[in-house]
Motif scaffolding. Structure first.
Motif, PDB file in Angstrom:
ATOM      1  N   ARG A 106       0.845  -1.191   0.000  1.00  0.00           N
ATOM      2  CA  ARG A 106       0.000   0.000   0.000  1.00  0.00           C
ATOM      3  C   ARG A 106       0.877   1.236   0.000  1.00  0.00           C
ATOM      4  NH1 ARG A 106      -0.786   2.717   4.456  1.00  0.00           N
ATOM      5  NH2 ARG A 106      -0.488   0.918   5.811  1.00  0.00           N
ATOM      6  N   HIS A 132      -0.721  -5.928 -11.480  1.00  0.00           N
ATOM      7  CA  HIS A 132      -0.333  -4.774 -12.309  1.00  0.00           C
ATOM      8  C   HIS A 132       1.136  -4.411 -12.131  1.00  0.00           C
ATOM      9  CE1 HIS A 132      -4.605  -4.448 -13.004  1.00  0.00           C
ATOM     10  NE2 HIS A 132      -4.787  -4.425 -11.708  1.00  0.00           N
ATOM     11  N   ARG A 172       9.284   5.297  -8.611  1.00  0.00           N
ATOM     12  CA  ARG A 172       8.082   6.106  -8.867  1.00  0.00           C
ATOM     13  C   ARG A 172       7.577   5.945 -10.303  1.00  0.00           C
ATOM     14  NH1 ARG A 172       6.607   9.200  -4.769  1.00  0.00           N
ATOM     15  NH2 ARG A 172       8.145   9.840  -3.228  1.00  0.00           N
ATOM     16  N   TYR A 222       5.645   2.701 -10.249  1.00  0.00           N
ATOM     17  CA  TYR A 222       4.493   2.658  -9.337  1.00  0.00           C
ATOM     18  C   TYR A 222       4.016   4.067  -8.996  1.00  0.00           C
ATOM     19  CZ  TYR A 222       5.777  -2.172  -9.074  1.00  0.00           C
ATOM     20  OH  TYR A 222       6.071  -3.464  -9.428  1.00  0.00           O
ATOM     21  N   HIS A 273       1.156   5.231  -8.580  1.00  0.00           N
ATOM     22  CA  HIS A 273      -0.004   5.241  -7.699  1.00  0.00           C
ATOM     23  C   HIS A 273       0.357   4.987  -6.233  1.00  0.00           C
ATOM     24  CE1 HIS A 273       0.770   1.044  -8.613  1.00  0.00           C
ATOM     25  NE2 HIS A 273       0.115   0.747  -7.498  1.00  0.00           N
ATOM     26  N   ASP A 320       2.224   5.411  -2.556  1.00  0.00           N
ATOM     27  CA  ASP A 320       2.824   6.388  -1.658  1.00  0.00           C
ATOM     28  C   ASP A 320       4.226   5.852  -1.342  1.00  0.00           C
ATOM     29  OD1 ASP A 320       3.477   8.212   0.314  1.00  0.00           O
ATOM     30  OD2 ASP A 320       1.941   7.540   1.727  1.00  0.00           O
ATOM     31  N   ARG A 363       5.338   2.574 -19.739  1.00  0.00           N
ATOM     32  CA  ARG A 363       3.954   2.084 -19.617  1.00  0.00           C
ATOM     33  C   ARG A 363       3.399   1.753 -20.994  1.00  0.00           C
ATOM     34  NH1 ARG A 363       2.224   0.368 -14.884  1.00  0.00           N
ATOM     35  NH2 ARG A 363       2.708   1.729 -13.171  1.00  0.00           N
TER      36      ARG A 363
END
Length: 188
Positions: A55, A96, A143, A146, A148, A150, A187
């Motif tokens: 997360r 993902h 980053r 990922y 999305h 934190d 991506r």
């Protein structure tokens, strides 16, 4: 790896391990919806499979995340082991995981000495040095893979020390460790 009772924080210090086992552990970790704190090191299967299910990711001062590839088409051609290849493909789709994070290459890309089509940029190596074996992940690369998540890198980072301390950097370079530099996930 340790967890705090009743908390959704997982502290990781792992050199990695068996690919199939790591993916099974990652499935359980995903259910925890946990914050991952890299305390020391998270390398190989730890980085490939545990971090993508986090997360939140916190990288403690001086801690390192290290990648060196995965169960890609090159490894399949070399080993002939289809199970890890197929399981990783399903894992990457389910969670993902960008193929750039897994440093995924076809056999042709490997033979050409390419980083593969799933990443752009370059690992931070001296001119003419192509002995990269281990990529020490910097914030930019993490980053890009990922966006999305934190993510927090606490100072001083491992690569800060590599850049500041020449004897340390040279010792790591002899073993093939280099910062991820301008490497970024592409991506689809």
């Amino acid at each position: 790896m340790s967890t705090s009772p009743g908390a959704a924080t997982v502290r990781v210090r792992s050199p990695g391990g068996n690919v199939v086992t790591a993916m099974k552990i990652a499935e359980r970790l995903h259910a925890m919806n946990a914050e991952f704190v890299v305390d020391g090191y998270c390398e190989s299967s730890c980085a490939n499979y545990f971090l993508p299910v986090a997360r939140r990711i916190v990288v403690e001062p001086g801690a390192r995340i290290v990648l060196h590839g995965s169960s890609d088409e090159h490894l399949l051609a070399k080993s002939g082991q289809i199970e890890p290849f197929q399981q990783q493909r399903a894992f990457a789709e389910r969670f993902h995981v960008p193929l750039g994070w897994l440093l995924y290459r076809t056999e042709a890309e490997f033979q050409a000495g390419s980083n593969g089509r799933h990443v752009s940029g370059a690992v931070d190596t001296p001119p003419g040095d192509d002995r990269v074996v281990y990529i020490v992940v910097e914030e930019r690369f993490l980053r890009s893979c990922y966006p999305h998540l934190d993510i927090e890198f606490r100072s001083e980072t491992y690569t800060d020390r590599m850049r500041r301390d020449a004897p340390f950097r040279n010792r790591l370079a002899r073993d093939g460790f280099y910062p991820s530099g301008s490497l970024e996930c592409v991506r689809p």
